[in-house]
Design a protein around this motif. Structure first.
Motif, PDB file in Angstrom:
ATOM      1  N   LEU A 147      37.711  44.798  41.278  1.00  0.00           N
ATOM      2  CA  LEU A 147      38.745  44.317  40.948  1.00  0.00           C
ATOM      3  C   LEU A 147      39.027  44.468  39.519  1.00  0.00           C
ATOM      4  O   LEU A 147      38.743  43.934  38.570  1.00  0.00           O
ATOM      5  N   PRO A 148      39.965  45.759  39.079  1.00  0.00           N
ATOM      6  CA  PRO A 148      39.841  46.361  37.798  1.00  0.00           C
ATOM      7  C   PRO A 148      40.557  45.649  36.721  1.00  0.00           C
ATOM      8  O   PRO A 148      40.159  45.660  35.477  1.00  0.00           O
ATOM      9  N   ASP A 149      41.373  44.417  37.159  1.00  0.00           N
ATOM     10  CA  ASP A 149      41.805  43.645  36.348  1.00  0.00           C
ATOM     11  C   ASP A 149      41.004  42.443  35.755  1.00  0.00           C
ATOM     12  O   ASP A 149      41.483  41.275  35.356  1.00  0.00           O
ATOM     13  N   LEU A 150      39.723  42.358  36.324  1.00  0.00           N
ATOM     14  CA  LEU A 150      38.818  41.179  35.989  1.00  0.00           C
ATOM     15  C   LEU A 150      38.777  40.887  34.466  1.00  0.00           C
ATOM     16  O   LEU A 150      38.687  39.818  34.048  1.00  0.00           O
ATOM     17  N   PRO A 151      38.349  41.961  33.762  1.00  0.00           N
ATOM     18  CA  PRO A 151      38.543  41.833  32.203  1.00  0.00           C
ATOM     19  C   PRO A 151      39.413  41.270  31.767  1.00  0.00           C
ATOM     20  O   PRO A 151      39.436  40.361  30.690  1.00  0.00           O
ATOM     21  N   LEU A 152      40.713  41.692  32.115  1.00  0.00           N
ATOM     22  CA  LEU A 152      42.032  41.429  31.500  1.00  0.00           C
ATOM     23  C   LEU A 152      42.238  39.807  31.888  1.00  0.00           C
ATOM     24  O   LEU A 152      42.600  38.923  30.988  1.00  0.00           O
ATOM     25  N   ARG A 153      41.737  39.120  33.222  1.00  0.00           N
ATOM     26  CA  ARG A 153      41.778  38.011  33.331  1.00  0.00           C
ATOM     27  C   ARG A 153      41.122  37.092  32.415  1.00  0.00           C
ATOM     28  O   ARG A 153      41.419  35.860  32.092  1.00  0.00           O
ATOM     29  N   THR A 154      40.034  37.840  32.095  1.00  0.00           N
ATOM     30  CA  THR A 154      38.971  36.838  31.381  1.00  0.00           C
ATOM     31  C   THR A 154      39.646  36.556  30.086  1.00  0.00           C
ATOM     32  O   THR A 154      39.498  35.608  29.337  1.00  0.00           O
ATOM     33  N   TYR A 155      40.164  37.744  29.339  1.00  0.00           N
ATOM     34  CA  TYR A 155      41.028  37.748  28.045  1.00  0.00           C
ATOM     35  C   TYR A 155      41.975  36.813  27.979  1.00  0.00           C
ATOM     36  O   TYR A 155      42.530  36.152  27.119  1.00  0.00           O
ATOM     37  N   LEU A 156      42.847  36.859  29.175  1.00  0.00           N
ATOM     38  CA  LEU A 156      44.082  35.808  29.132  1.00  0.00           C
ATOM     39  C   LEU A 156      43.514  34.385  29.539  1.00  0.00           C
ATOM     40  O   LEU A 156      44.174  33.595  28.728  1.00  0.00           O
ATOM     41  N   ARG A 191      46.518  27.356  23.688  1.00  0.00           N
ATOM     42  CA  ARG A 191      47.903  27.897  23.575  1.00  0.00           C
ATOM     43  C   ARG A 191      48.783  27.134  24.616  1.00  0.00           C
ATOM     44  O   ARG A 191      49.739  26.571  24.441  1.00  0.00           O
ATOM     45  N   TYR A 192      48.252  27.241  25.783  1.00  0.00           N
ATOM     46  CA  TYR A 192      49.065  26.683  27.056  1.00  0.00           C
ATOM     47  C   TYR A 192      48.201  26.243  28.224  1.00  0.00           C
ATOM     48  O   TYR A 192      47.229  26.810  28.257  1.00  0.00           O
ATOM     49  N   ARG A 193      48.714  25.411  28.898  1.00  0.00           N
ATOM     50  CA  ARG A 193      47.826  25.217  30.280  1.00  0.00           C
ATOM     51  C   ARG A 193      48.632  25.643  31.468  1.00  0.00           C
ATOM     52  O   ARG A 193      49.880  25.169  31.614  1.00  0.00           O
ATOM     53  N   LEU A 194      48.072  26.334  32.308  1.00  0.00           N
ATOM     54  CA  LEU A 194      48.771  27.016  33.511  1.00  0.00           C
ATOM     55  C   LEU A 194      48.537  26.145  34.598  1.00  0.00           C
ATOM     56  O   LEU A 194      47.623  25.600  34.923  1.00  0.00           O
ATOM     57  N   GLN A 195      49.688  25.644  35.187  1.00  0.00           N
ATOM     58  CA  GLN A 195      49.818  24.752  36.356  1.00  0.00           C
ATOM     59  C   GLN A 195      50.482  25.918  37.675  1.00  0.00           C
ATOM     60  O   GLN A 195      51.654  26.230  37.301  1.00  0.00           O
ATOM     61  N   LEU A 196      49.634  26.123  38.505  1.00  0.00           N
ATOM     62  CA  LEU A 196      49.972  26.930  39.708  1.00  0.00           C
ATOM     63  C   LEU A 196      50.382  25.960  40.784  1.00  0.00           C
ATOM     64  O   LEU A 196      49.745  25.109  41.380  1.00  0.00           O
ATOM     65  N   GLN A 222      50.955  36.124  32.456  1.00  0.00           N
ATOM     66  CA  GLN A 222      50.657  34.787  32.984  1.00  0.00           C
ATOM     67  C   GLN A 222      51.016  34.696  34.559  1.00  0.00           C
ATOM     68  O   GLN A 222      49.894  33.912  34.976  1.00  0.00           O
ATOM     69  N   VAL A 223      51.787  35.414  34.839  1.00  0.00           N
ATOM     70  CA  VAL A 223      51.987  35.339  36.425  1.00  0.00           C
ATOM     71  C   VAL A 223      50.854  36.185  36.983  1.00  0.00           C
ATOM     72  O   VAL A 223      50.202  35.710  37.899  1.00  0.00           O
ATOM     73  N   LEU A 224      50.139  37.131  36.356  1.00  0.00           N
ATOM     74  CA  LEU A 224      48.889  38.024  36.868  1.00  0.00           C
ATOM     75  C   LEU A 224      47.704  36.889  36.819  1.00  0.00           C
ATOM     76  O   LEU A 224      47.118  37.018  37.955  1.00  0.00           O
ATOM     77  N   ALA A 225      47.777  36.237  35.723  1.00  0.00           N
ATOM     78  CA  ALA A 225      46.591  35.427  35.691  1.00  0.00           C
ATOM     79  C   ALA A 225      46.625  34.154  36.952  1.00  0.00           C
ATOM     80  O   ALA A 225      45.595  33.493  37.202  1.00  0.00           O
ATOM     81  N   ALA A 226      47.871  33.923  37.329  1.00  0.00           N
ATOM     82  CA  ALA A 226      47.914  32.840  38.240  1.00  0.00           C
ATOM     83  C   ALA A 226      47.678  33.373  39.731  1.00  0.00           C
ATOM     84  O   ALA A 226      47.258  32.550  40.562  1.00  0.00           O
ATOM     85  N   VAL A 265      52.894  25.506  31.047  1.00  0.00           N
ATOM     86  CA  VAL A 265      53.501  27.062  31.749  1.00  0.00           C
ATOM     87  C   VAL A 265      53.227  26.550  33.140  1.00  0.00           C
ATOM     88  O   VAL A 265      51.960  26.669  33.816  1.00  0.00           O
ATOM     89  N   ARG A 266      54.431  26.587  33.896  1.00  0.00           N
ATOM     90  CA  ARG A 266      54.442  26.390  35.479  1.00  0.00           C
ATOM     91  C   ARG A 266      54.856  27.608  36.228  1.00  0.00           C
ATOM     92  O   ARG A 266      55.638  28.346  35.797  1.00  0.00           O
ATOM     93  N   VAL A 267      53.802  27.923  37.234  1.00  0.00           N
ATOM     94  CA  VAL A 267      54.194  29.149  37.985  1.00  0.00           C
ATOM     95  C   VAL A 267      54.439  28.661  39.494  1.00  0.00           C
ATOM     96  O   VAL A 267      53.560  28.082  40.291  1.00  0.00           O
ATOM     97  N   VAL A 268      55.601  28.839  40.070  1.00  0.00           N
ATOM     98  CA  VAL A 268      55.657  28.443  41.352  1.00  0.00           C
ATOM     99  C   VAL A 268      55.895  29.523  42.442  1.00  0.00           C
ATOM    100  O   VAL A 268      56.731  30.361  42.064  1.00  0.00           O
ATOM    101  N   ILE A 269      55.107  29.739  43.249  1.00  0.00           N
ATOM    102  CA  ILE A 269      55.246  30.898  44.430  1.00  0.00           C
ATOM    103  C   ILE A 269      55.902  30.403  45.407  1.00  0.00           C
ATOM    104  O   ILE A 269      55.356  29.348  46.401  1.00  0.00           O
TER     105      ILE A 269
END
Length: 714
Positions: free
Chosen positions: A507-516, A523-528, A554-558, A652-656
């Motif tokens: 999962l190459p974006d794993l370090p990116l997810r940690t940083y995010l 800063r913000y609370r992500l609600q998925l 933020q979408v990637l992190a969700a 921050v809300r993300v609705v799929i």
């Protein structure tokens, strides 16, 4: 009435499950640690079976506990999905009562030497065999109980509370392991049999170990009663055929895992956790048994009239022992039990904390944090293992790091497994875990054997008994052997480095997810909402309203899958570490972009496409992608609330949304995003909470088709 999952952690079913699994975990660890000490005393020290020492007993008892996972996991998975998980949990809690009864009988056998006419050594041998057999049976119990326990969690809890529920499940489980390990070691030190000598022969004075067996039996009865609090629920796959060709469902389940990157990542990471758990446990037991032998040897040296060195006396004082007390070695057994329990204490704290920090989604960004801390802390243990304070701090922090590492992986496995195969896939994961556990047993034995041979540690207690002139050399070898755990901890640290590299490769974006995740703090609370709509495999296009790169990140992190971001969007000024980490997740906007993206999507990835971006011909992009590979299209709406006046984090809300028809047009996709926007606005006006159950489904036939609230799809 149809059983419905709960939206809180106060349901009777969840609480009944917590109590039942808590007592099962307590009995697991208590009988495990007691069997190691009891087997070592009976088989190695009293009966003196050939080729049996503490390392052999540790390896055999550990293998007895984990081998049932290897033998029975495919069958356990089939039964967990074919029949109600409630029935499975209750059956094995009742079976646990019988297993603890067998252990009680084993502990009572040495007391029957005057009634049976059998030699005390024979009774001691069979006593140890029965207790170790109880460990094997409890391993069998866990092989069937665990798939039902983890598989039932998504059935009794809604996704919004699943991470927190898993945090409490893991936290209470490891708390039980703490208490079971510590209580088992402490009580065994107080109640164990005494081995002495009379006329040159060993004499056994039976102790009170049967009190331990009686206590475990009573706890098993209480746990069985608690399991009846779990509500009745239908089986997940009642019509699935059973087969005794266990390799067939195992092969099918392994294929399902390998075809889904999230599931493969979860199973791989959990298997390594099983490896490390057993490897570190054996290392601590090895250190404790070596310390016990060293204490006995020094007490023996003192009884022979040989003076102890100042260093020897200082070490005994550090252990809280005077020379006359060392013969009991009770403190050594308690020390081992407490050291093992400290790791469980850390996990018991780290798992609920990780569940809280994950919020309403699977937070994969916690995995590298936990793994990196494990690397540092296992290396630190190599330095501080000889100091009590340093060891305690390192072990507790190691457990907390392990909680951060393992909780997202367990939640990902539960969440991404198909509804009718959750028990099957958890059981298959257990099978893979056993492979990791057996490798841990083998690696531990080979490393310790090689190190002992390299340093020439060949003397054994029986040789010294026959020739007392070897006693000083025997003590010197034991002092050298007491330093070997440092090398074992360094090995564990290096193995974890390799595992982190493997996870980041998967999962190459794993370090990116940690940083995010770290950047989101304060800063913000992500609600998925609606993550169940996201397929676990296959090419997926997330048509998003993201306006810039930060919103797309933020979408990637969700999401919990490898996600690509379409590049042509205005960028806010972002820190250079974030841009550097995100570079592999961005795809350029040029004529060849769509064809390149299609190739990446065939590799089981997700593309987040900003459909509101100026200059983007969405219909043309869709035409090129569809010509290259089948792709699922899902609308994804993101909105952000204003910063609260009290300075707390903004929401921050993300609705799929639900999947659209494969031939959906750009106008229909934009309409679907508008429907999701109106749905969220209506919920906000009514003061409600977005729910996956009520996400509107939009027909792709016309952009004017009205939205309707439908039940959640299975």
């Amino acid at each position: 009435m149809t059983f419905q999952p709960a939206d809180s952690l106060k349901s009777r079913t969840f609480l009944g499950l917590i109590v039942a699994q808590f007592l099962a975990a307590f009995n697991d660890q208590a009988i495990h640690i007691v069997a190691i000490f009891y087997g070592t005393d009976m088989l190695a020290r009293y009966v003196s079976l050939p080729h049996v020492d503490e390392k052999v007993v540790i390896s055999v008892v550990t293998a007895c506990f984990i081998s049932p996972f290897f033998l029975f996991s495919p069958l356990a998975g089939m039964l967990a999905d074919r029949y109600s998980k409630r029935a499975t949990l209750i059956f094995w809690k009742l079976a646990e009562v019988a297993m603890m009864g067998l252990a009680l009988v084993g502990f009572l056998l040495p007391h029957l030497s005057g009634l049976t006419g059998l030699a005390p050594t024979t009774l001691a041998t069979w006593s140890a065999i029965l207790v170790i057999a109880a460990v094997f049976l409890m391993g069998t119990h866990s092989a069937f109980f665990v798939p039902a326990k983890y598989g039932v969690m998504p059935e009794i809890l809604l996704p919004s509370v699943l991470s927190r529920g898993n945090g409490y499940l893991e936290g209470t489980s490891f708390t039980a392991q703490i208490l079971g390990t510590a209580s088992g070691g402490f009580l065994y030190g107080l109640l164990k049999s005494t081995i002495g000598e009379q006329g040159g022969a060993k004499v056994l004075e039976p102790g009170w170990e049967w009190i331990i067996g009686l206590g475990l039996f009573v706890l098993a009865v209480v746990g069985a009663a608690a399991s009846f609090a779990i509500a009745r629920m239908p089986p997940a796959a009642p019509h699935r055929p059973l087969t005794w060709k266990l390799w067939q469902p195992l092969r099918a389940n392994l294929g399902m895992l390998l075809n889904s990157r999230p599931l493969a990542l979860a199973v791989l990471g959990i298997a390594f956790f099983a490896f490390m758990t057993l490897y570190l446990r054996q290392t601590l037991l090895y250190e404790g048994e070596t310390a016990k032998e060293l204490q006995v040897a020094r007490q023996w040296q003192a009884s022979q009239g040989t003076s102890l060195s100042a260093a020897d006396e200082d070490e005994l004082q550090d252990l809280g022992l005077s020379v006359p007390q060392a013969s009991h070695a009770q403190q050594a057994e308690l020390k081992v039990a407490l050291l093992v329990a400290l790791v469980g204490l850390g996990i018991g704290v780290g798992s609920p904390l990780a569940g809280y920090l994950s919020g309403s989604k699977v937070e994969l960004g916690l995995i590298p944090i936990g793994a990196s801390l494990l690397i540092l802390l296992t290396a630190a243990l190599a330095v501080f293992i000889q100091t009590t304070t340093g060891t305690v701090i390192c072990l507790v922090l190691t457990g907390i790091a392990a909680g951060f590492y393992i909780l997202p992986l367990y939640t990902l496995l539960q969440h991404r497994a198909p509804k009718d195969s959750k028990g099957n896939l958890v059981a298959t994961s257990n099978f893979v875990n056993v492979a990791g556990g057996l490798v841990a047993v083998l690696v531990f034995y080979l490393v310790t054997f090689s190190l002992e041979k390299f340093f020439g540690l060949t003397l054994r207690e029986e040789q010294v008994r026959q020739n007392l002139q070897l006693l000083p050399e025997y003590i010197r070898e034991l002092e050298m052997q007491a330093r070997l755990p440092s090398a074992l901890f360094v090995t564990a640290s290096l193995l974890t480095v390799g595992m982190v590299g493997l996870l980041c490769w998967q999962l190459p974006d794993l370090p990116l997810r940690t940083y995010l995740w770290l950047r989101s703090l304060g800063r913000y609370r992500l609600q998925l909402v609606g993550v169940h709509n996201l397929p676990s495999s296959g090419a997926v296009l997330l048509a998003s309203n993201s306006a810039d790169l930060e919103e797309a990140l933020q979408v990637l992190a969700a999401t919990d899958r490898l996600t690509l971001l379409w590049r042509p969007m205005p960028d806010k000024p972002l820190p250079w570490p974030l841009r550097w980490l995100a570079r592999r997740s961005l795809v350029s906007a040029n004529e060849q972009a769509a064809q390149r993206i299609a190739q990446l999507l065939r590799d089981d990835r997700i593309l987040c496409l900003p459909v509101t971006s100026n200059g983007l011909d969405l219909d043309q992009v869709l035409t090129v992608l569809r010509a290259q590979t089948p792709v699922s299209i899902l609308p994804l709406y993101r909105n952000e609330g204003a910063a609260p006046p009290d300075g707390s984090r903004r929401r921050v809300r993300v609705v799929i949304g639900r999947p659209m028809r494969p031939d959906a047009t750009a106008a229909q996709i934009r309409h679907a995003l508008g429907v999701l926007e109106d749905w969220l606005a209506d919920i906000d006006r009514r003061g409600g909470t977005p729910s996956t159950v009520l996400i509107p489904e939009v027909s792709a036939a016309s952009p004017t088709t009205p939205a309707t609230s439908l039940p959640a799809r299975p």
